[in-house]
Design an enzyme around this catalytic site. Structure first.
Site, PDB file in Angstrom:
ATOM      1  N   LYS A 150       0.820  -1.164  -0.137  1.00  0.00           N
ATOM      2  CA  LYS A 150      -0.147   0.145   0.050  1.00  0.00           C
ATOM      3  C   LYS A 150       1.044   1.718   0.093  1.00  0.00           C
ATOM      4  O   LYS A 150       1.512   1.785   0.671  1.00  0.00           O
ATOM      5  CB  LYS A 150      -1.096   0.166   1.361  1.00  0.00           C
ATOM      6  CG  LYS A 150      -1.734   1.062   1.786  1.00  0.00           C
ATOM      7  CD  LYS A 150      -2.989   0.961   2.685  1.00  0.00           C
ATOM      8  CE  LYS A 150      -4.051   2.538   2.153  1.00  0.00           C
ATOM      9  NZ  LYS A 150      -4.942   2.704   3.930  1.00  0.00           N
ATOM     10  N   LYS A 202      -2.131  -1.722  -3.567  1.00  0.00           N
ATOM     11  CA  LYS A 202      -3.608   0.007  -3.515  1.00  0.00           C
ATOM     12  C   LYS A 202      -2.097   0.712  -2.954  1.00  0.00           C
ATOM     13  O   LYS A 202      -1.386   1.142  -3.200  1.00  0.00           O
ATOM     14  CB  LYS A 202      -3.664  -0.509  -2.581  1.00  0.00           C
ATOM     15  CG  LYS A 202      -4.913   0.353  -2.425  1.00  0.00           C
ATOM     16  CD  LYS A 202      -5.657   0.399  -0.050  1.00  0.00           C
ATOM     17  CE  LYS A 202      -5.936   1.901  -0.125  1.00  0.00           C
ATOM     18  NZ  LYS A 202      -6.224   2.112   0.961  1.00  0.00           N
TER      19      LYS A 202
HETATM   20  C1  PBG Z   1      -7.267   3.572   5.488  1.00  0.00           C
HETATM   21  C2  PBG Z   1      -7.242   3.819   3.948  1.00  0.00           C
HETATM   22  C3  PBG Z   1      -7.542   4.581   3.264  1.00  0.00           C
HETATM   23  C4  PBG Z   1      -8.123   3.974   2.551  1.00  0.00           C
HETATM   24  C5  PBG Z   1      -8.253   3.116   2.383  1.00  0.00           C
HETATM   25  N1  PBG Z   1      -7.909   2.764   4.078  1.00  0.00           N
HETATM   26  C6  PBG Z   1      -6.821   6.180   3.486  1.00  0.00           C
HETATM   27  C7  PBG Z   1      -5.091   6.463   3.226  1.00  0.00           C
HETATM   28  O1  PBG Z   1      -4.861   5.902   3.761  1.00  0.00           O
HETATM   29  O2  PBG Z   1      -5.658   7.549   3.608  1.00  0.00           O
HETATM   30  C8  PBG Z   1      -8.405   4.679   0.927  1.00  0.00           C
HETATM   31  C9  PBG Z   1      -9.098   4.108  -0.007  1.00  0.00           C
HETATM   32  C10 PBG Z   1      -9.714   4.587  -1.062  1.00  0.00           C
HETATM   33  O3  PBG Z   1      -8.939   5.836  -1.660  1.00  0.00           O
HETATM   34  O4  PBG Z   1     -10.126   4.860  -2.498  1.00  0.00           O
HETATM   35  N2  PBG Z   1      -7.197   2.736   6.250  1.00  0.00           N
END
Ligand code: PBG
Length: 277
Positions: A150, A202
């Site tokens: 991520k 992701k």
């Molecule tokens: C944080 C989380 C995020 C997303 C999913 N879980 C945001 C981040 O890491 O700031 C983002 C998902 C998206 O942009 O669709 N737990």
């Protein structure tokens, strides 16, 4: 985000039924607490009667096993500072105390009815700790969808707005450096060894190389998350008549599958399912 709403406990039940009828495989639930319920430790995220746990129970009661119900396992919606964990005295996110809270949260989510928990906070060792915490609590059959690779991405912007994030600053201390391809493989292989059941990359579209790397050697299913910014760019351009919404959503998700994803997490799932039928 156009076409994206915050659900109530009632409307999420109806949405889950629509997903079953559309032939969608699963649903990931995120919780949005009342602003007053946020605190430094994100405690509304692991309270039995917290909004996410109530929603998991409501959806499970509505659709049973007709849909794989996945819980987001993270504290960022529930902390008043908006970070994914608890803070140390110097303001940094404290890895190990945060992991302990994720374990607590995962157990409450399994008890509420989640088939899968999905740690998305990128703390080191989170998958191993959650696996043993679930097993100790008797939840051997609850799976783990691991946010493995991520990246600290600008494409999360619309999500943070949609969930009313309190974050000031960024998550670069715990999410990955967008320039680092190899680290994506490292993080994913660690999660596989720690006991993940599904590995996720992701964002998806801007990281197809990482996705293809992970898919090439993974022995377990690989998912990819077409995140809010990827979706919002297509939706916004389509609204202006600059791009064909259907063609662009189909092509972008086809590319994600081509790169190796077995599972695609996307805001366009209901629409895509309709078109694909
Ligand atoms: C944080 C989380 C995020 C997303 C999913 N879980 C945001 C981040 O890491 O700031 C983002 C998902 C998206 O942009 O669709 N737990």
């Amino acid at each position: 985000m156009p076409g994206v709403v915050q659900h109530t406990l009632d409307s999420i039940r109806a949405e889950a039924t629509r997903a079953v009828e559309a032939g969608i495989g699963g649903l990931v639930l995120f919780g949005v607490p009342e602003p007053d319920d946020k605190d430094a430790a994100g405690s509304a995220g692991y309270a039995d009667d917290g909004i996410l746990n109530r929603a998991l129970a409501a959806v499970r009661a509505e659709v049973g096993d007709d849909l794989v119900i996945v819980a987001d396992t993270c504290l960022d919606e529930f902390t008043d500072h908006g970070h994914c964990g608890v803070l140390a005295d110097d303001g940094s996110v404290a890895n190990d105390p945060t992991v302990e809270l994720y374990v607590r949260q995962a157990v409450t989510q399994a008890e509420a009815g989640a088939h899968f928990v999905s740690p998305s906070g990128m703390m080191d060792g989170q998958v191993a700790a959650i696996r043993s915490g679930l097993d100790l609590a008797g939840h051997n059959d609850t799976g783990i969808l691991a946010y493995s690779a991520k990246y600290a991405s600008a494409f999360f912007g619309p999500f943070r707005e949609a969930v009313g994030s309190s974050l000031v600053g960024d998550r670069r201390a715990y999410q990955q450096d967008p320039a680092n391809r190899r680290e994506g493989r490292l993080e994913a292989s660690l999660d596989e060894l720690e006991g993940a059941d599904i590995l996720m990359v992701k964002p998806a579209g801007p990281y197809l190389d990482v996705l293809a790397d992970v898919a090439a050697w993974s022995r377990i299913p690989v998912a990819a998350y077409q995140v809010s910014g990827e979706y919002a760019m297509i939706a916004a351009a389509a609204e202006r008549g600059w791009i064909d919404r259907q063609a662009a959503l189909l092509e972008s998700t086809t590319a994600i599958v081509r790169a190796g994803a077995d599972i695609v997490l996307t805001y366009a799932a209901l629409e895509l399912a309709g078109w694909l039928r």
